[in-house]
Design an enzyme around this catalytic site. Structure first.
Site, PDB file in Angstrom:
ATOM      1  N   GLY A 227       0.807  -1.213   0.000  1.00  0.00           N
ATOM      2  CA  GLY A 227       0.000   0.000   0.000  1.00  0.00           C
ATOM      3  C   GLY A 227       0.835   1.256   0.000  1.00  0.00           C
ATOM      4  O   GLY A 227       2.020   1.241  -0.376  1.00  0.00           O
ATOM      5  N   GLY A 228       0.217   2.374   0.451  1.00  0.00           N
ATOM      6  CA  GLY A 228       0.885   3.658   0.430  1.00  0.00           C
ATOM      7  C   GLY A 228       2.067   3.736   1.372  1.00  0.00           C
ATOM      8  O   GLY A 228       2.988   4.535   1.161  1.00  0.00           O
TER       9      GLY A 228
ATOM     10  N   GLY B 298       3.961   0.857   2.463  1.00  0.00           N
ATOM     11  CA  GLY B 298       4.984  -0.124   2.114  1.00  0.00           C
ATOM     12  C   GLY B 298       4.375  -1.502   1.947  1.00  0.00           C
ATOM     13  O   GLY B 298       3.176  -1.650   1.721  1.00  0.00           O
TER      14      GLY B 298
ATOM     15  N   VAL C 102       3.252  -5.373   3.117  1.00  0.00           N
ATOM     16  CA  VAL C 102       2.629  -5.992   4.283  1.00  0.00           C
ATOM     17  C   VAL C 102       2.896  -7.492   4.246  1.00  0.00           C
ATOM     18  O   VAL C 102       2.670  -8.146   3.225  1.00  0.00           O
ATOM     19  CB  VAL C 102       1.109  -5.731   4.318  1.00  0.00           C
TER      20      VAL C 102
ATOM     21  N   ASP D  50      -8.863   9.253   5.010  1.00  0.00           N
ATOM     22  CA  ASP D  50      -8.590   8.345   3.891  1.00  0.00           C
ATOM     23  C   ASP D  50      -9.516   7.128   3.959  1.00  0.00           C
ATOM     24  O   ASP D  50      -9.063   5.983   3.882  1.00  0.00           O
ATOM     25  CB  ASP D  50      -7.123   7.911   3.897  1.00  0.00           C
TER      26      ASP D  50
END
Length: 456
Positions: free
Chosen positions: A115-116, A118, A120, A238
């Site tokens: 994701g935004g 890094g 997972v 968000d």
């Protein structure tokens, strides 16, 4: 020229002594030896030159010292250099060695998403399955988001918010460890990418309408708790389907608080715009004024995703289809929103439940934040839509009536006294003091009480 003069017994050295004197005399006559006046002038310049050189040396030494200081400071753990973090945060620190052990040195086979912030990874930490989010260079989020995530999640606990187990800031790493959400994101259960250029996405959900409503209700509870919590309110900024995670029982939990904002009492606070295109509140984008109504707008887009099983933004030859919010409102104005719902839901939704859901979605997506409901009102309406869906079918079909006489008349006295924009106020205050789940008592309680003939 070095001239050495010393006592010797031999005649040659006596001659050398005399030659040395002659040389000195010769230099004096040729102006190599500085006259007395010139010597004085040069003597006066010595302090000035010395001061300049000393100042330059001091500046150079100071700059070098500052660079070394900053480098050393960078190596310090986050918890040592962030003054606003509480002692509770220190208890959440996890060593890098434990992180390596939990993820088998970040084994690529354990990678479950990106994701935004890094990548997972799935991990096993102290006998418990966890999700390990590791920051990587080049991603949009960094140190500030890392700090914000820790500060937010160390202060709040709720059944419908993802729990932070710990963090690691050793070796210039930024790593967050969360409870593991077995079923992944809400988006994973709604649609998939397709190789077809004409239809880049296709619906694939196996979620029933009841399950989708329960997921939306869970997410709304989490957001409502954020907005009304004891910390003075937190705005997520968000909200989207990939930030709503599902556990093994499909219980929804809101995640990713890296761009959240604390304690904004009104719309006078101008802040930099954060969010995701397609979900971003147009009013917030234009005015730079952030309120909790921006989260309400984003959640309205999520409600459309749940209903239509398509992304918030997609590539399309038809301009009106690119943005889901615009596309959905276009069909809503035509009075034909049922034509764009997920094909898997056709003939499975009680028309009254669908109407209530659509009405709630439309309120969330209104252009002006002042016209949008509070998240507690959204929660009430979704609970109501769920109860409408649970009404038994007659001869295999739902009763498609707007009024549904038996229900409406039995509900009338209570609905008049407890409108959706005021009903949960008392329970909400109790929730922050007694229990994070106290606010679970909402519309469903009204229906259950009515079913047994009790009065509230």
């Amino acid at each position: 020229m070095n001239v050495s003069v010393g006592p010797r017994n031999d005649s040659e050295n006596q001659m050398a002594f005399l030659n040395g004197i002659e040389i000195m005399e010769s230099m004096k006559e040729s102006n190599f030896v500085v006259p007395e006046e010139r010597s004085k002038k040069r003597t006066n310049l010595v302090p000035i030159v010395g001061s300049v050189v000393g100042a330059v040396v001091f500046v150079v030494v100071f700059i070098v010292a500052m660079v070394m200081f900053l480098k050393c400071r960078k190596r310090k753990p986050l918890s040592e250099k962030t003054s606003n973090m509480s002692p509770l945060d220190l208890a959440l620190r996890i060593s890098y060695y434990e992180i390596e052990q939990a993820t088998k040195n970040f084994n690529s086979g354990l990678l479950i998403g990106e994701g935004g912030f890094g990548r997972v990874y799935e991990g096993l930490f102290r006998g418990k399955k966890v999700a390990v989010k590791r920051s990587e260079p080049g991603h949009g989020q960094g140190l500030l988001e890392f700090q914000t995530e820790i500060v937010v999640l160390s202060r709040i606990r709720h059944r419908h918010l993802v729990s932070l187990i710990g963090y690691c800031d050793e070796r210039s790493e930024m790593i967050l460890v969360y409870e593991f959400m077995e079923k992944g994101t809400l988006r994973d259960h709604l649609y998939n990418r397709s190789s077809d250029v004409e239809k880049p996405y296709f619906a694939r959900s196996d979620l029933s309408w009841k399950q989708r409503l329960e997921i939306c209700i869970g997410a709304a509870k989490g957001l409502n708790y954020l907005h009304t919590g004891s910390d003075g309110g937190i705005i997520h900024r968000d909200v989207k389907s990939t930030n709503i995670l599902l556990d093994e029982r499909l219980v929804a939990k809101v995640a990713d608080f890296g761009v959240s904002k604390f304690n904004l009492p009104d719309a006078e606070h101008s802040v930099d715009v954060k969010g995701t295109f397609g979900y971003l509140d147009p009013e917030y984008f234009l005015s730079l004024q952030l309120t909790d109504k921006s989260d309400v707008y984003s959640f309205g887009v999520v409600l459309l995703e749940v209903l239509c099983a398509r992304p918030a933004v997609m590539v399309s030859n038809r301009r009106e289809e690119v943005n889901l919010a615009e596309w959905g409102m276009l069909w809503l104005r035509k009075g034909q929103l049922e034509k764009i719902i997920d094909p898997m839901l056709v003939d499975t939704i009680n028309p009254n439940s669908l109407r209530k859901f659509v009405e709630t979605t439309e309120k969330c997506l209104r252009p002006s934040g002042n016209e949008r409901p509070m998240m507690r009102d959204v929660l009430w309406d979704l609970e109501y839509a769920l109860q409408l869906q649970l009404i038994p079918m007659n001869n295999g079909t739902f009763d498609d009536s707007t009024t549904n006489a038996s229900l409406e008349f039995s509900m009338m006295p209570i609905l008049h006294r407890l409108p959706s924009n005021s009903f949960p106020a008392v329970e909400e205050e109790v929730a922050t003091v007694l229990s994070v789940d106290a606010f679970d008592v909402t519309a469903s309680d009204v229906f259950s009480l009515l079913s047994v003939g009790e009065a509230r």
